[in-house]
Design a protein around this motif. Structure first.
Motif, mmCIF file in Angstrom:
data_model
loop_
_atom_site.group_PDB
_atom_site.id
_atom_site.type_symbol
_atom_site.label_atom_id
_atom_site.label_comp_id
_atom_site.label_asym_id
_atom_site.label_seq_id
_atom_site.Cartn_x
_atom_site.Cartn_y
_atom_site.Cartn_z
ATOM 1 N N LEU A 40 37.775 12.459 41.984
ATOM 2 C CA LEU A 40 36.478 12.743 42.610
ATOM 3 C C LEU A 40 36.144 14.228 42.472
ATOM 4 N N LEU A 41 37.114 15.071 42.779
ATOM 5 C CA LEU A 41 36.881 16.520 42.702
ATOM 6 C C LEU A 41 36.506 16.919 41.270
ATOM 7 N N LYS A 42 37.214 16.355 40.306
ATOM 8 C CA LYS A 42 36.934 16.709 38.907
ATOM 9 C C LYS A 42 35.527 16.270 38.500
ATOM 10 N N LEU A 111 32.041 10.114 48.067
ATOM 11 C CA LEU A 111 31.067 11.045 48.621
ATOM 12 C C LEU A 111 30.492 11.960 47.530
ATOM 13 N N ASP A 112 29.192 12.195 47.612
ATOM 14 C CA ASP A 112 28.532 13.087 46.648
ATOM 15 C C ASP A 112 28.816 14.538 47.067
ATOM 16 N N LEU A 113 29.890 15.092 46.526
ATOM 17 C CA LEU A 113 30.324 16.432 46.927
ATOM 18 C C LEU A 113 29.290 17.486 46.544
ATOM 19 N N THR A 114 28.615 17.259 45.417
ATOM 20 C CA THR A 114 27.613 18.235 44.974
ATOM 21 C C THR A 114 26.485 18.302 46.002
ATOM 22 N N ALA A 115 26.060 17.137 46.507
ATOM 23 C CA ALA A 115 24.988 17.105 47.515
ATOM 24 C C ALA A 115 25.466 17.727 48.829
ATOM 25 N N MET A 206 26.971 25.029 62.673
ATOM 26 C CA MET A 206 27.861 23.957 62.204
ATOM 27 C C MET A 206 26.979 22.722 62.006
ATOM 28 N N PHE A 207 26.986 22.151 60.819
ATOM 29 C CA PHE A 207 26.096 21.039 60.502
ATOM 30 C C PHE A 207 26.890 19.782 60.146
ATOM 31 N N GLY A 208 26.205 18.635 60.281
ATOM 32 C CA GLY A 208 26.804 17.362 59.884
ATOM 33 C C GLY A 208 26.053 16.802 58.690
ATOM 34 N N PHE A 209 26.773 16.181 57.782
ATOM 35 C CA PHE A 209 26.170 15.615 56.564
ATOM 36 C C PHE A 209 26.446 14.113 56.551
ATOM 37 N N PRO A 210 25.508 13.308 57.142
ATOM 38 C CA PRO A 210 25.759 11.858 57.161
ATOM 39 C C PRO A 210 25.523 11.258 55.785
ATOM 40 N N SER A 211 26.300 10.259 55.435
ATOM 41 C CA SER A 211 26.043 9.559 54.172
ATOM 42 C C SER A 211 26.586 8.147 54.286
ATOM 43 N N ASN A 212 26.143 7.305 53.384
ATOM 44 C CA ASN A 212 26.665 5.935 53.360
ATOM 45 C C ASN A 212 27.694 5.770 52.257
ATOM 46 N N ALA A 213 28.343 6.869 51.928
ATOM 47 C CA ALA A 213 29.370 6.810 50.880
ATOM 48 C C ALA A 213 30.481 5.857 51.322
ATOM 49 N N TYR A 214 31.218 5.335 50.349
ATOM 50 C CA TYR A 214 32.420 4.560 50.673
ATOM 51 C C TYR A 214 33.407 5.516 51.329
ATOM 52 N N TRP A 215 34.120 5.027 52.317
ATOM 53 C CA TRP A 215 35.071 5.877 53.025
ATOM 54 C C TRP A 215 36.147 5.006 53.661
ATOM 55 N N MET A 216 37.374 5.288 53.344
ATOM 56 C CA MET A 216 38.477 4.538 53.966
ATOM 57 C C MET A 216 39.743 5.379 53.879
#
Ligand code: GTP
Length: 370
Positions: A40-42, A111-115, A206-216
């Motif tokens: 993902l990072l790459k 997660l869209d790390l760039t976003a 301090m901000f929160g970045f909500p997303s519907n990315a897959y997460w587990m």
């Protein structure tokens, strides 16, 4: 940008799988779990990675070295004692050269790390927390945001009448290094109970970045199996080792499958395996390298590591078998059973109900049959 990955936890909930292997190095779809995080990072152009290591720390360096063979630039920073999540990041501070990402080393996400990084920059945030929605907010620590997505409050397992958010911390942050002036050096310190409340008090944005990315996360045996299901079902994109020889069935080199064996995907079978006559494999299943599945055995919803032997007519269902272990003939392994590495389960045993077998244990034939 640099990323810090926290990989020093004891992984107690995943024992006995984590007795000899740190959680981020557990095989997931026949690759160390952390490899999925590296991918993902790459994909987002991040190759400079600092690993905050502690428990069974040598496992990482032994496999990845300096990272150059994997297209990565890895730095290992060891803690003498576990310092907790924020304490571990404080401990790597001298290696940081600007805004950086922090990852929990046990979370699978797309997660869209760039976003996320763009959002952090646009908001001029000091610390941005990635957030995911949950169905039952009363079971979690929640993060409450205002309209601009600035963090207002943290709520720990609220009653339904007090629920004002369904967003929980996904364990990925973008951080400005200067907030670490609030974190005491060489002390156990956590983000959730330490740094976050401090930043609310000091008024640092301090901000929160909500997303519907897959997460587990892979924190428990159930979740470890669930992550495999999701990967194999294609819920999160991935490349699997080996060749796709049938619908969602991948097989490694030099693996022999008897023509009478039935393979129903999704399944990954490693290299140099032998699948004997009459075997029935029903996905989601992962079988590691150098494994033998004896005649007429059935395997369903299971994860098997490298160098495992499954005896003829045995039935494995909803279980994990770690490496260098064997199950004799006519055994039944199911119901969430976890068998650690170097175990020997004799013929005819029936292991059910989430039983966990510690590394190196041998169970004689027909010893457990209830
Ligand atoms: P459990 O003992 O089962 O709770 O697992 P854990 O020890 O891994 O803790 P947890 O799941 O809360 O950890 C989340 C992530 O942070 C994992 O990737 C851990 O490896 C990592 N982590 C937790 N505590 C520490 C620590 O003290 N130091 C470092 N370097 N990493 C940590």
């Amino acid at each position: 940008m640099q990323a810090v990955i926290l990989v020093g936890g004891l992984g107690t909930r995943l024992r006995p799988l984590t007795c000899n292997t740190p959680k981020p190095m557990l095989p997931v779809a026949n690759r160390p779990f952390i490899d999925h995080v590296f991918s993902l990072l790459k994909r987002h152009g991040i190759t400079e990675i600092i690993l905050a290591i502690q428990y069974l720390s040598e496992a990482f360096e032994k496999f990845y070295g300096d990272g150059s063979q994997f297209g990565l630039e890895l730095t290992y920073v060891h803690e003498k004692e576990p310092l907790g999540t924020a304490g571990a990041v404080k401990n790597v501070q001298q290696y940081l050269n600007g805004t950086f990402l922090v990852f929990n080393g046990d979370v699978l996400t797309d997660l869209d790390l760039t976003a996320l990084i763009r959002f952090h920059t646009e908001k001029e945030s000091k610390l941005t927390i990635s957030l995911v929605p949950v169905e039952d907010p009363t079971a979690y620590g929640l993060v409450e945001l205002d309209e601009s997505r600035r963090v207002q409050r943290f709520l720990e397992k609220p009653r339904w009448e007090d629920v004002t958010s369904n967003l929980i911390n996904a364990g990925t942050y973008v951080i400005e290094p200067d907030v670490f002036r609030y974190v005491p050096p060489a002390q156990f310190y956590m983000f959730e109970r330490g740094l976050f409340p401090v930043l609310l008090q000091t008024g640092d944005p301090m901000f929160g970045f909500p997303s519907n990315a897959y997460w587990m996360d892979i924190g428990t045996p159930e979740k470890y199996l669930e992550v495999h299901h999701d990967l194999l079902m294609g819920k999160i994109g991935d490349n699997f080792p080996g060749q796709e020889i049938g619908p969602r069935v991948w097989m490694g080199e030099k693996t022999e499958v008897d023509p009478s064996a039935r393979l129903m995907g999704p399944a990954i079978i490693g290299s140099k395996c032998l699948i004997e006559p009459g075997v029935k494999i029903t996905g989601p299943v992962v079988i590691g390298n150098n494994c033998v599945v004896g005649a007429d055995a059935t395997i369903e919803d299971a994860v098997i590591w490298d160098n495992v032997r499954v005896g003829a007519q045995s039935a494995l269902r909803n279980c994990v078998m770690a490496g260098n272990s064997e199950v004799g003939q006519g055994a039944t392994i199911g119901g969430g059973t976890v068998i650690a590495d170097n175990c020997s389960i004799g013929d005819g045993n029936k292991l059910e109900k989430g039983i966990r077998i510690w590394p190196g244990v041998s169970i004689p034939a027909n010893a457990i049959t209830f």
